[in-house]
Design a protein around this motif. Structure first.
Motif, mmCIF file in Angstrom:
data_model
loop_
_atom_site.group_PDB
_atom_site.id
_atom_site.type_symbol
_atom_site.label_atom_id
_atom_site.label_comp_id
_atom_site.label_asym_id
_atom_site.label_seq_id
_atom_site.Cartn_x
_atom_site.Cartn_y
_atom_site.Cartn_z
ATOM 1 N N GLU A 1 40.934 69.596 -13.597
ATOM 2 C CA GLU A 1 41.235 68.573 -12.829
ATOM 3 C C GLU A 1 41.414 69.313 -11.538
ATOM 4 O O GLU A 1 41.823 70.379 -11.181
ATOM 5 C CB GLU A 1 42.656 68.256 -13.385
ATOM 6 N N VAL A 2 41.347 68.549 -10.390
ATOM 7 C CA VAL A 2 41.507 68.824 -8.928
ATOM 8 C C VAL A 2 42.287 67.955 -8.198
ATOM 9 O O VAL A 2 42.496 66.753 -8.571
ATOM 10 C CB VAL A 2 40.059 68.917 -8.304
ATOM 11 N N PHE A 3 42.895 68.628 -6.957
ATOM 12 C CA PHE A 3 43.492 67.623 -6.095
ATOM 13 C C PHE A 3 42.814 68.196 -4.567
ATOM 14 O O PHE A 3 43.259 69.199 -4.382
ATOM 15 C CB PHE A 3 45.160 67.841 -6.206
ATOM 16 N N ASP A 4 42.309 67.398 -3.967
ATOM 17 C CA ASP A 4 41.743 67.542 -2.685
ATOM 18 C C ASP A 4 42.491 67.214 -1.416
ATOM 19 O O ASP A 4 42.829 66.160 -1.332
ATOM 20 C CB ASP A 4 40.128 67.193 -2.531
ATOM 21 N N THR A 5 42.757 68.023 -0.499
ATOM 22 C CA THR A 5 43.073 67.537 0.852
ATOM 23 C C THR A 5 42.319 68.047 2.164
ATOM 24 O O THR A 5 41.870 69.329 2.055
ATOM 25 C CB THR A 5 44.688 67.963 1.198
ATOM 26 N N VAL A 6 42.025 67.298 2.976
ATOM 27 C CA VAL A 6 41.261 67.787 4.202
ATOM 28 C C VAL A 6 42.148 68.345 5.188
ATOM 29 O O VAL A 6 43.429 68.351 5.257
ATOM 30 C CB VAL A 6 40.639 66.775 5.074
ATOM 31 N N VAL A 7 41.427 69.294 6.195
ATOM 32 C CA VAL A 7 42.200 70.095 7.176
ATOM 33 C C VAL A 7 42.584 69.154 8.221
ATOM 34 O O VAL A 7 43.560 69.049 8.657
ATOM 35 C CB VAL A 7 41.427 71.400 7.554
ATOM 36 N N GLU A 8 41.511 68.654 8.861
ATOM 37 C CA GLU A 8 41.576 67.641 9.927
ATOM 38 C C GLU A 8 42.010 66.453 9.538
ATOM 39 O O GLU A 8 41.004 65.906 8.633
ATOM 40 C CB GLU A 8 40.333 67.788 10.746
ATOM 41 N N VAL A 9 42.854 65.906 10.033
ATOM 42 C CA VAL A 9 43.435 64.498 9.866
ATOM 43 C C VAL A 9 43.329 63.322 10.957
ATOM 44 O O VAL A 9 43.927 63.673 11.773
ATOM 45 C CB VAL A 9 44.798 64.251 9.042
ATOM 46 N N PRO A 10 42.314 62.474 10.918
ATOM 47 C CA PRO A 10 41.476 62.246 9.887
ATOM 48 C C PRO A 10 40.202 62.968 10.023
ATOM 49 O O PRO A 10 39.847 63.600 11.094
ATOM 50 C CB PRO A 10 40.753 60.694 10.228
ATOM 51 N N THR A 11 39.373 63.423 8.870
ATOM 52 C CA THR A 11 38.322 64.046 8.844
ATOM 53 C C THR A 11 36.880 62.904 8.989
ATOM 54 O O THR A 11 36.944 62.006 8.296
ATOM 55 C CB THR A 11 37.947 64.924 7.779
ATOM 56 N N VAL A 12 36.049 63.245 10.018
ATOM 57 C CA VAL A 12 35.069 62.519 10.160
ATOM 58 C C VAL A 12 33.699 62.863 9.634
ATOM 59 O O VAL A 12 33.425 64.131 9.562
ATOM 60 C CB VAL A 12 34.810 62.259 11.803
ATOM 61 N N ILE A 13 33.176 62.037 8.625
ATOM 62 C CA ILE A 13 31.923 62.411 7.810
ATOM 63 C C ILE A 13 30.872 61.067 7.711
ATOM 64 O O ILE A 13 31.270 59.870 8.148
ATOM 65 C CB ILE A 13 32.307 62.823 6.351
ATOM 66 N N PRO A 14 29.710 61.494 7.605
ATOM 67 C CA PRO A 14 28.891 60.429 7.698
ATOM 68 C C PRO A 14 29.321 59.220 6.464
ATOM 69 O O PRO A 14 29.765 59.757 5.388
ATOM 70 C CB PRO A 14 27.458 60.873 7.268
ATOM 71 N N ALA A 15 28.746 58.073 6.457
ATOM 72 C CA ALA A 15 29.244 57.162 5.685
ATOM 73 C C ALA A 15 28.323 57.309 4.495
ATOM 74 O O ALA A 15 28.584 56.496 3.355
ATOM 75 C CB ALA A 15 29.249 55.569 6.367
ATOM 76 N N SER A 16 26.958 57.637 4.692
ATOM 77 C CA SER A 16 25.896 57.704 3.654
ATOM 78 C C SER A 16 25.012 58.764 3.927
ATOM 79 O O SER A 16 24.992 59.372 4.782
ATOM 80 C CB SER A 16 25.286 56.391 3.506
ATOM 81 N N PRO A 17 24.272 59.219 2.969
ATOM 82 C CA PRO A 17 23.258 60.164 3.170
ATOM 83 C C PRO A 17 22.067 59.815 3.806
ATOM 84 O O PRO A 17 21.174 60.541 4.101
ATOM 85 C CB PRO A 17 23.032 60.853 1.656
ATOM 86 N N ASP A 18 22.052 58.369 4.210
ATOM 87 C CA ASP A 18 20.637 57.894 4.675
ATOM 88 C C ASP A 18 20.485 58.501 6.230
ATOM 89 O O ASP A 18 21.266 58.040 6.878
ATOM 90 C CB ASP A 18 20.912 56.501 4.696
ATOM 91 N N PRO A 19 19.524 59.257 6.496
ATOM 92 C CA PRO A 19 19.424 59.679 7.793
ATOM 93 C C PRO A 19 19.326 58.714 8.773
ATOM 94 O O PRO A 19 19.576 58.875 10.006
ATOM 95 C CB PRO A 19 17.922 60.359 7.811
ATOM 96 N N ASP A 20 18.955 57.454 8.709
ATOM 97 C CA ASP A 20 18.947 56.399 9.498
ATOM 98 C C ASP A 20 20.373 55.615 9.792
ATOM 99 O O ASP A 20 20.545 54.701 10.574
ATOM 100 C CB ASP A 20 17.865 55.290 9.147
ATOM 101 N N ASP A 21 21.280 55.924 8.931
ATOM 102 C CA ASP A 21 22.360 55.293 9.011
ATOM 103 C C ASP A 21 23.327 56.247 9.911
ATOM 104 O O ASP A 21 23.803 57.266 9.387
ATOM 105 C CB ASP A 21 23.039 55.269 7.579
ATOM 106 N N LYS A 22 23.872 55.617 10.892
ATOM 107 C CA LYS A 22 24.578 56.140 11.894
ATOM 108 C C LYS A 22 26.354 56.110 11.653
ATOM 109 O O LYS A 22 26.934 56.565 12.444
ATOM 110 C CB LYS A 22 24.270 55.709 13.398
ATOM 111 N N GLU A 23 26.417 55.179 10.760
ATOM 112 C CA GLU A 23 28.015 54.809 10.519
ATOM 113 C C GLU A 23 28.666 56.051 9.859
ATOM 114 O O GLU A 23 28.040 56.715 9.243
ATOM 115 C CB GLU A 23 28.202 53.880 9.524
ATOM 116 N N LEU A 24 29.929 56.100 10.567
ATOM 117 C CA LEU A 24 30.938 57.198 10.125
ATOM 118 C C LEU A 24 32.183 56.655 9.213
ATOM 119 O O LEU A 24 32.372 55.520 9.581
ATOM 120 C CB LEU A 24 31.372 58.031 11.095
ATOM 121 N N LYS A 25 32.605 57.552 8.407
ATOM 122 C CA LYS A 25 33.920 57.173 7.767
ATOM 123 C C LYS A 25 34.818 58.151 8.184
ATOM 124 O O LYS A 25 34.740 59.326 8.139
ATOM 125 C CB LYS A 25 33.600 56.851 6.272
#
Length: 347
Positions: free
Chosen positions: A116-140
């Motif tokens: 079982e795991v519990f994950d937390t990010v360092v930077e709040v919020p952390t910015v990552i791509p919305a999808s692996p699609d190279p043409d998708d520029k959306e971030l989440k």
């Protein structure tokens, strides 16, 4: 995890051996040399780091500067959290929309992990791509979820993360020096880091010869800084003979491993090494990895200073955020293909 779901069962060739080989060879490095003003002492430390990264890809550090009390606090809070009912833990369950929080269905190499795991990010919020699609520029944006109980988990986790982050930057500088580069050569990649802290809980397992806490894998990021309790279970694939070697717990030490990104930056001088976690039939186990990862927009490629006519680049450049978005797809569902790996970018 009472009845054994076939999803946990490893293929025969990947099942753990019941006889364990414990490693004496994994280097134990004393970081107190960082406090020295003597340049020869620092040079000796850098040389030890170089040898460890080149020959093992793993090493342990002592006198690292992370306060013992800080680690004890997070271990205590983590044990309280995982001791709760599945329903209570499920109140902060992660999903594809927000992959931070509690989860108990992770897969490695398409086999379910006994953990079982519990994950937390360092930077709040952390910015990552919305999808692996190279043409998708959306971030989440990723935000942390905190449980009501234990009430001190958030403070303990944030303090522990700050301290392991400091240690990670020290190690990054030493690795940079060991490659013949300026100490701060790699630091700028981590300005908008997507690093995270994970609490790993491995319940006792009735079939420790058939299942694994985490299946064999290499870490995709730059560096992993791991605290493990005294139960042990981490095994490293020795480079010289491919034998699985148990990393014996050293009190208050941290286990460091080089990730795929440093393998690529170093143009294969250093290698990200395969490792796995075995489980115990009688004892629960806790481990606390900090995954030190650069900004999502980082283009990972061999560092230009390390590429020559005689030693040409061994990898094509890849976007780190897209890479990890692709890799994370398999955390939530079993894929029918092998997940993305750095060797897919090998020239």
């Amino acid at each position: 995890m009472g009845e054994v779901d076939p999803a946990f069962i490893q293929d025969t060739e990947h099942r753990p051996k019941l006889a364990v080989t414990e490693a004496d060879g994994i280097p134990l490095i004393d970081l107190s040399a960082l406090n020295s003003t003597d340049s020869t002492v620092i040079a000796r430390l850098v040389s030890e780091i170089a040898d460890a990264c080149e020959n093992w890809g793993f090493f342990q550090v002592i006198n690292h500067g992370v306060p013992v009390g800080c680690r004890e606090k997070i271990e205590s809070a983590a044990r309280k959290f995982f001791a709760q009912s599945t329903e209570e833990k499920g109140r902060v369950r992660r999903d594809e929309r927000n992959p931070m929080g509690y989860y108990d269905g992770e897969h490695t190499k398409n086999v379910r992990d006994w953990k079982e795991v519990f994950d937390t990010v360092v930077e709040v919020p952390t910015v990552i791509p919305a999808s692996p699609d190279p043409d998708d520029k959306e971030l989440k944006l990723l935000f942390n979820q905190w449980p009501e109980y234990p009430s001190d988990l958030r403070e303990a986790c944030e303090e522990y993360t700050r301290e392991t982050e400091k240690l990670s930057y020290k190690l990054l500088e030493l690795i940079s020096l060991s490659l013949g580069l300026p100490a701060n050569r790699l630091s700028s990649f981590f300005k908008d880091q997507i690093s995270f802290t994970r609490l790993n809980y491995y319940p006792p397992c009735s079939v420790p010869h058939l299942a694994l806490g985490v299946g064999r894998h290499k870490d995709a990021g730059a560096l992993t800084v791991l605290a493990q309790d005294d139960v042990g279970g981490l095994e490293v694939k020795r480079k010289t003979d491919g034998e699985w070697i148990r990393v014996k717990p050293t009190p208050n030490a941290y286990i460091i491993n080089v990730g795929d990104i440093i393998q690529v930056w170093s143009n294969d001088k250093y290698e990200s090494v395969e490792h796995r976690v075995t489980v115990n039939s009688k004892k629960e186990r806790l481990s606390l990895p900090f995954f030190f990862n650069p900004a999502h927009y980082t283009v990972v490629e061999p560092l230009e200073e390390l590429v020559t006519h005689q030693n040409p680049a061994k990898y094509k450049a890849y976007n780190w955020g897209k890479f990890i978005s692709h890799r994370n797809l398999s955390n939530f569902k079993k894929l029918n293909v092998e997940n993305i790996q750095i060797y897919h970018f090998r020239i």
